[in-house]
Scaffold this active site. Structure first.
Site, PDB file in Angstrom:
ATOM      1  NE  ARG A 278      -2.956   0.264   3.256  1.00  0.00           N
ATOM      2  CZ  ARG A 278      -2.360   0.757   4.265  1.00  0.00           C
ATOM      3  NH1 ARG A 278      -1.899   1.774   4.440  1.00  0.00           N
ATOM      4  NH2 ARG A 278      -2.052   0.069   5.304  1.00  0.00           N
TER       5      ARG A 278
ATOM      6  CG  ASP B  52      -9.769  14.605 -15.539  1.00  0.00           C
ATOM      7  OD1 ASP B  52      -9.002  13.963 -16.601  1.00  0.00           O
ATOM      8  OD2 ASP B  52     -10.560  14.023 -15.041  1.00  0.00           O
TER       9      ASP B  52
ATOM     10  CE1 TYR C 139     -17.276  10.337 -15.903  1.00  0.00           C
ATOM     11  CE2 TYR C 139     -16.134  10.623 -13.754  1.00  0.00           C
ATOM     12  CZ  TYR C 139     -17.075   9.721 -14.506  1.00  0.00           C
ATOM     13  OH  TYR C 139     -17.524   8.608 -14.319  1.00  0.00           O
TER      14      TYR C 139
ATOM     15  CE  LYS D 187     -13.091   6.509 -18.714  1.00  0.00           C
ATOM     16  NZ  LYS D 187     -12.799   6.767 -17.333  1.00  0.00           N
TER      17      LYS D 187
HETATM   18  N1  PLP Z   1     -12.154  11.821 -15.514  1.00  0.00           N
HETATM   19  C1  PLP Z   1     -12.722  11.758 -16.677  1.00  0.00           C
HETATM   20  C2  PLP Z   1     -12.609  12.940 -17.546  1.00  0.00           C
HETATM   21  C3  PLP Z   1     -13.656  10.812 -16.878  1.00  0.00           C
HETATM   22  O1  PLP Z   1     -14.020  10.632 -17.986  1.00  0.00           O
HETATM   23  C4  PLP Z   1     -13.779   9.746 -15.704  1.00  0.00           C
HETATM   24  C5  PLP Z   1     -14.313   8.344 -16.135  1.00  0.00           C
HETATM   25  O2  PLP Z   1     -15.409   8.330 -17.087  1.00  0.00           O
HETATM   26  C6  PLP Z   1     -12.774   9.944 -14.610  1.00  0.00           C
HETATM   27  C7  PLP Z   1     -12.184  11.068 -14.280  1.00  0.00           C
HETATM   28  C8  PLP Z   1     -13.182   8.767 -13.448  1.00  0.00           C
HETATM   29  O3  PLP Z   1     -12.440   7.917 -13.942  1.00  0.00           O
HETATM   30  P1  PLP Z   1     -12.580   6.299 -13.387  1.00  0.00           P
HETATM   31  O4  PLP Z   1     -13.689   5.831 -13.906  1.00  0.00           O
HETATM   32  O5  PLP Z   1     -11.224   5.673 -13.812  1.00  0.00           O
HETATM   33  O6  PLP Z   1     -12.527   6.314 -11.962  1.00  0.00           O
END
Ligand code: PLP
Length: 394
Positions: free
Chosen positions: A60, A185, A113, A210
């Site tokens: 961890r 992000d 998101y 992704k």
């Molecule tokens: N940020 C963006 C732009 C996303 O599209 C997503 C998920 O679709 C996330 C963060 C969250 O990612 P995760 O599903 O890996 O937790």
């Protein structure tokens, strides 16, 4: 030669982080599926604990396979360091945890998101943090939200599902003037298409679920940046707890090895589908920054080297949108983006399901909107499928 040239990136994608702790010559990084690492003696254990010796104690805190994947991602981004998390959402919360405490404020840009919006609206306020939502991504609107308590400015670029682009140098200046850190992000751009850290971003977040992994089989998140900025993220992570499993890290490493190759295809297919849909009479509007018709096309050309595999389009009615989604045969109906398989959905049912219909409409996400994640299948098969799905729609 620029460190960002795709050919250099392809080499780093294959070689970086290959041998975390292994002299056997394996061409695939070993999976250290072990929770505990035995120390030879107590002195060594103490030296590792206090950072005086290199080594591993408990997964961890640190694991060789996870570390190898972190090195590969840092190399792809041309960054000093990367910290991996169990999911993109764990990376969002793990990036912000060391930066915010009760009484602090964060300015968030719109078009975030959906689940990050939930985190900002439901969880950060419970921790005493005020989140101020900027009316738009324009630097003057963002600056208007800044107070002497602002510690973080948070943005996402490109955005989902309207694929808007945030002017990173301009927002970075707002953050610097405010004495705040800019956290972005960059999941939908990725290191192949944009270099946020070179444009003034302090901490870069990825849902590595992704494009970076790309095969729809791993949940993963990452925070990337300079070592000084990541110190708090790394030291809080073992208490935060959302660490990556070694096997997931190995899968992510394998995904990253082909990331530049896959991304070239996502970019080409994204543009081809956007152009095909824009020319189709049943489609009212297409959102893709590679199109000259997109509101942020000029900014995207300045800030990005290519435009990705995410696009959305508006049909003339919600019923037509539902019909197209259901009538496709090759596209899988479902959330996520960046995998080898093409996906289709209405954002109201997937990425923005947790947002109320009124809030969605205020964000410009209509019920007639359809989102596509372009995979790496043959583009003619994808356009054939869309052609038959759009038949009869007006
Ligand atoms: N940020 C963006 C732009 C996303 O599209 C997503 C998920 O679709 C996330 C963060 C969250 O990612 P995760 O599903 O890996 O937790």
């Amino acid at each position: 030669m620029s460190a960002r040239r795709p050919d250099r990136m392809s080499t780093r994608a294959v070689h970086a982080g290959l041998r975390p702790n292994d002299d056997e010559g394996a061409v695939s990084a070993p999976i250290y599926q072990s929770v505990t690492f035995a120390a030879p003696d107590t002195d060594t254990l103490e030296a590792i604990n206090t950072g005086k010796a290199r080594g591993f104690v408990y997964s961890r805190v640190r694991n060789p396979t996870v570390m190898a994947a972190e090195q590969r991602l840092a190399a792809l981004e041309g960054a000093e360091s990367a910290v991996l998390f169990a999911s993109g959402m764990a990376a969002v919360s793990g990036a912000l945890a060391p930066l915010l405490q009760a009484g602090d404020e964060m300015v968030a840009l719109p078009d975030i998101y959906g689940v990050s919006i939930r985190y900002f609206n439901e969880i950060l306020p419970r921790m005493g943090v005020t989140v101020r939502w900027s009316a738009s991504s324009a630097p003057e609107d963002v600056a208007a939200c800044v107070t002497d308590k602002t510690r973080v400015i948070y943005a996402e670029t490109p955005t989902n599902p309207l694929v808007r682009i945030v002017d990173l140098p301009a927002i970075s200046k707002v953050a610097k003037d405010a004495g705040a850190l800019l956290v972005v992000d960059g999941t939908l751009g990725g290191p192949m298409n944009q270099s946020p850290l070179e444009l003034g971003v302090d901490l870069l977040i990825h849902s590595a679920t992704k494009y970076l992994n790309g095969h729809g089989d791993v949940l993963a998140g990452a925070v990337v940046g300079a070592r000084t900025h990541l110190r708090g993220v790394r030291s809080m992570q073992p208490a935060h707890g959302g660490v990556m499993d070694p096997h997931a890290a190995w899968l992510l490493m394998r995904g990253m090895a082909t990331y530049p190759l896959r991304m070239k295809q996502h970019n080409a297919t994204g543009l081809a589908l956007a152009e095909f849909l824009e020319a189709h009479p049943a489609v009212a509007k297409v959102h893709y920054p590679g199109l000259a018709s997109h509101a942020d096309h000029a900014l995207a050309k300045r800030q990005m080297t290519d435009f990705g595999g995410l696009l959305s389009f508006e049909m003339h009615s919600p019923q037509a949108a539902r019909h197209v989604v259901d009538a496709t045969r090759l596209f899988a109906i479902g959330p996520s983006v960046g995998g080898v398989e093409s996906l289709i959905s209405q954002p109201g049912n997937t990425s923005h399901y947790s947002i109320s219909p009124e809030a969605r409409r205020a964000m410009g996400i209509s019920d007639a909107l359809v989102r596509i994640s372009a995979g790496i299948e043959d583009v003619d098969d994808l356009t054939d499928d869309l052609t038959q799905a759009l038949e009869g729609c007006s």
